[in-house]
Design an enzyme around this catalytic site. Structure first.
Site, PDB file in Angstrom:
ATOM      1  N   GLY A 102      45.055   4.141  97.855  1.00 12.24           N
ATOM      2  CA  GLY A 102      44.565   3.779  99.191  1.00 12.24           C
ATOM      3  C   GLY A 102      45.410   2.660  99.786  1.00 12.24           C
ATOM      4  CE1 TYR A 145      45.925   4.387  78.584  1.00  9.27           C
ATOM      5  CE2 TYR A 145      47.022   6.196  77.464  1.00  9.27           C
ATOM      6  CZ  TYR A 145      47.090   5.041  78.211  1.00  9.27           C
ATOM      7  OH  TYR A 145      48.321   4.541  78.595  1.00  9.27           O
ATOM      8  CD  GLN A 162      43.413  15.317 102.038  1.00  3.48           C
ATOM      9  OE1 GLN A 162      42.996  15.521 100.904  1.00  3.48           O
ATOM     10  NE2 GLN A 162      42.607  15.007 103.046  1.00  3.48           N
TER      11      GLN A 162
END
Ligand code: UDP
Length: 310
Positions: A102, A145, A162
Site C-alpha cells: 500500500g 512461515y 491490478q
C-alpha cells in the site's frame, strides 16, 4: 534513490542498508526489533543519508517523504522463530506485506519482496526451479512461515497486475555471515557457537539432509542487481553448492580447530530433505553468480563469532 528497508535492523536488512548507503543512496530502515538488533546498525548510525524508525509494519505505515524503492525484509526467519513467533510471522507476511505494498502504491515506489526457498516446502525435486509450485504442509510448524511467504508472493503479483506496481520477488535460499544471532537457532550460528565453546554439535536427524549456503555479500550483490533489473517474476538467489548437514558439522569443527563431537538430535517435523537453488534465471537475467566459497565464508563468519564471544 530514496530507499526504505523493512526489517532493516536484521541480519540481511542491515547488510543491505550498509551496501546501499555506500552506493550513494538514502536509506530509511523500519524494524520492530523483535528479532532485529539496533547494534547491527552501529556502522551507519552517524551517516547523514541514514535514518532508523522503530516500527511494526503490521500497523498502517505513513511516511512523510517521497520513496523510490521499498525492500520488504521484515519477518522473523529462523525455524526456531517459527515456534516462538508464529502469529507475528503470519502477520508480517500477510498484513505487513499488504501495508508495505500500500505504501509502494501511495508513493509510486518500486517494491522488492524478500521471499524464501521455504515457498518450495519439503521439495520433491532437487534442485528447485522457480516454476516448481512446492510441497508445503500448511498446518505444520513451518507452515506459518511458508504460507506467509507464499501469500506475500501472491499479494505482490496481485499489486503488480491490478495496480501496475513495479515489483520484484527474491526467493532467498540459506544465507549466512556476520550479524546472525548466536541464539538464532539456525544451523550455522548453532554449529559455530557450539564448536567455539567445545560443546557437541547438535546434528538433527542423521545429518543426511542437504542445504546450500550463500555468503551474505553474494546475496546483497544479487539483491541489488534484481532491484535494478526489470524482472517481475520470482528469482532464486542462493549458492548452488549443496552439502549434507553432517558434512557441514565436520567442516565447522575442522575450521574452528576445535575438538567437539557430533551428537544426533531428533529431526524437526517437515524439515526439508534436500535444498539447492537452480540459479539459471539469476545468471541469465542478472548476470550474477556467487563468488565466495563456503570455506572462505565460514572462516570470516567464525572470526566474527569469535569476536562476539570474547
Ligand atoms: N540443523 C541441525 N542442527 C542445528 C540446527 C539445524 O542439524 O542445531 C539442521 C536442520 O534440521 C536443517 C538444517 O540444519 O536440516 C538447516 O536448518 P536451519 O535452521 O539453518 O534452516 P532451514 O534450512 O531448515 O530453514
Amino acid at each position: 534513490m530514496k530507499i526504505v528497508i523493512t526489517g532493516g535492523a536484521g541480519f540481511v536488512g542491515s547488510h543491505l542498508a550498509e551496501f546501499l548507503l555506500a552506493q550513494g543512496h538514502q536509506v530509511t530502515c523500519l524494524d520492530n526489533l523483535i528479532t532485529g538488533n539496533s547494534k547491527n546498525l552501529e556502522n551507519i548510525r552517524g551517516n547523514e543519508n541514514f535514518s532508523f524508525i522503530e516500527y511494526d509494519v503490521t500497523n498502517y505505515i505513513d511516511l512523510p517523504d517521497s520513496v523510490d524503492y521499498i525492500l520488504h525484509f521484515a519477518s522473523p526467519a529462523s525455524p526456531a522463530d517459527f515456534a516462538r513467533f508464529p502469529i507475528q510471522i503470519l502477520k508480517a507476511g500477510g498484513v505487513g506485506t499488504l501495508n508495505v505494498l500500500g505504501l509502494a502504491k501511495a508513493k509510486k515506489a518500486k517494491f522488492l519482496l524478500a521471499s524464501s526457498s521455504e515457498v518450495y516446502g519439503d521439495a520433491l525435486i532437487n534442485p528447485q526451479q522457480e516454476d516448481y509450485w512446492g510441497n508445503v504442509n500448511q498446518i505444520g510448524p513451518r507452515g506459518v512461515y511458508d504460507e506467509a511467504k507464499r501469500f506475500a508472493e501472491a499479494l505482490t503479483m496481485a499489486y503488480h497486475r491490478q495496480h501496475g506496481i513495479d515489483t520484484r520477488i527474491a526467493r532467498i535460499f540459506n544465507t549466512y555471515g556476520p550479524r546472525m544471532r548466536k541464539d538464532d537457532g539456525r544451523v550455522i550460528p548453532n554449529f559455530i557457537t557450539q564448536a567455539l565453546n567445545d560443546e557437541p554439535l547438535t546434528v538433527f536427524g542423521d545429518g543426511s539432509q542437504t542445504r546450500s549456503f550463500c555468503y551474505v555479500s553474494d546475496l546483497i550483490q544479487a539483491i541489488y542487481r534484481l532491484m535494478l533489473a526489470e524482472v517481475n517474476e520470482p528469482v532464486n538467489l542462493g549458492n548452488p553448492h549443496e552439502i549434507t548437514i553432517r558434512e557441514l558439522a565436520e567442516k565447522i569443527i575442522e575450521t574452528t580447530g576445535g575438538k567437539s563431537a557430533i551428537t544426533l538430535k531428533p529431526l524437526p517435523q517437515d524439515d526439508p530433505k534436500t535444498r539447492r537453488p537452480d540459479i539459471t534465471r539469476a545468471k541469465s537475467l542478472l548476470g550474477w553468480q556467487p563468488q565466495v566459497a563456503l570455506d572462505e565464508g565460514l572462516r570470516i563468519t567464525i572470526e566474527w563469532f569469535k569476536n562476539q564471544l570474547n
